[in-house]
Design a protein around this motif. Structure first.
Motif: not given
Length: 379
Positions: A275-286, A301-305
């Motif tokens: 349903y979503f492009r991979l570019s729409q998902i940002h993974f944060v390392s715990g 912050q970069d991912f959210l513009g």
């Protein structure tokens, strides 16, 4: 003859003295009355001026731009005030009128103050971004850290709309959101979204442009943290080993246990990518969220513009919790650390059990690394 002469001189002199005394007495009385009138009027006028000044100051100190407009009391010119205070009777009339205005103005002021306590600037909008997972990965930390950005408004609680409350409709969901200006984005987080099969489709129906944040962590460590939290609420549950394995001697892991299933990230991600492009998902390392919170938040912050406003200066490492905290804001006497449930000491698990789980997760991790194009180094 002498008597007549004296009489003719003395009587007129007495009359003149009497008239002079009466004249002086009258002047004195008039002067006294004048002074008393001036003092009385001055006291009344000063009281009214102080009331007017209080109204002006009160309106100026209300913290809303809209409320900074002066009332009609503040716009009266000095000349008008002098003319309106020229006579005692006129002052009395003004005092009576001002009492009515004062009562009305007080009601307005109270209403305005109440509005500033619950500001209604901006609009309630559906989220632009969602923190969709994972449980015990660090989602609360990401939410609390990103919400200090001035262009972010975040819902503090987990609404569980797309997994538990979807039947209540989007209007209900929107009503939960904080008000935002056009320049701000709205964020909410519910970690269980990532592993709920229906959620990607439902979010896509809301908006195919929604940005998604997933906080991932070493799946073995995540499972132990998950179990530790459950154990604190239900002390009588079976041991970690009993829940994690169907047959420990043969190394058969029970994938039906939620604590194990969540860490199979690649399986859940494949569902989202329908349903979503991979570019729409940002993974944060715990893990990096602990060792380098500013770096991880910079990438968020970069991912959210957003402009990079959250930096190293906002964090300090709390050795007691073993986790970074936000430094003390100017408006508070205390730093902002996550709650007692965060940074909880994990249950001690046998090293052999840990190694068996690492072997189980390794193929899932490798596929996940290849899919997202990043090696999280959990092996």
């Amino acid at each position: 003859m002498a008597y007549r002469f004296l009489s003719s001189r003395v009587v007129p002199s007495s009359n003149r003295l009497s008239r002079r005394f009466i004249f002086i007495f009258t002047i004195s009385l008039s002067f006294t009355y004048l002074c008393y009138s001036i003092l009385f009027c001055s006291g009344t006028i000063m009281t009214n001026q102080r009331l007017e000044e209080h109204r002006c100051v009160h309106l100026k100190t209300i913290g809303s731009k809209k409320l900074l407009q002066k009332s009609h009391y503040c716009t009266i010119t000095a000349k008008t005030r002098v003319l309106s205070q020229g006579a005692v009777g006129l002052v009395a009339n003004l005092t009576g009128n001002q009492s009515k205005h004062q009562k009305t103005q007080t009601q307005i002021d109270h209403k305005q103050v109440n509005n500033t306590n619950s500001p209604k600037y901006g609009n309630k909008k559906l989220p632009n971004a969602l923190i969709v997972g994972v449980k015990k990965g660090g989602t609360r930390a990401v939410l609390e850290f990103i919400r200090i950005h001035p262009d972010v408004r975040a819902l503090g609680t987990e609404p569980h709309f797309f997994d538990r409350n979807y039947d209540k409709g989007l209007d209900w969901y929107r009503s939960l959101m904080p008000r935002t200006l056009d320049s701000q984005i709205t964020i909410e987080k519910t970690p269980s979204y990532f592993v709920t099969r229906e959620t990607p489709r439902r979010i896509s129906n809301m908006s195919r442009e929604t940005k998604l944040i997933v906080v991932v962590r070493n799946p073995v460590t995540r499972a132990i943290s998950d179990y530790t939290q459950t154990l604190s609420k239900k002390p009588d549950i079976p041991s970690f080993e009993d829940l994690a394995f169907k047959n420990r001697s043969e190394g058969i892991v029970d994938t039906s246990w939620n604590a194990i299933r969540i860490g199979m990230y690649i399986l859940h991600l494949e569902n989202w990518l329908q349903y979503f492009r991979l570019s729409q998902i940002h993974f944060v390392s715990g893990e990096r969220l602990i060792t380098d919170p500013a770096g991880e938040l910079g990438r968020v912050q970069d991912f959210l513009g957003l402009k990079r406003i959250i930096t190293d200066k906002h964090f300090y490492f709390n050795r007691t919790k073993g986790f970074p905290c936000l430094k003390k804001p100017e408006s508070s006497s205390q730093p902002r650390c996550l709650g007692k449930s965060k940074g909880r000491t994990h249950v001690q698990i046998d090293q052999e059990v840990i190694e068996q789980l690492r072997e189980f997760y390794r193929p899932f991790n490798v596929k996940f690394y290849e899919m997202v194009g990043h090696d999280f180094r959990w092996d």
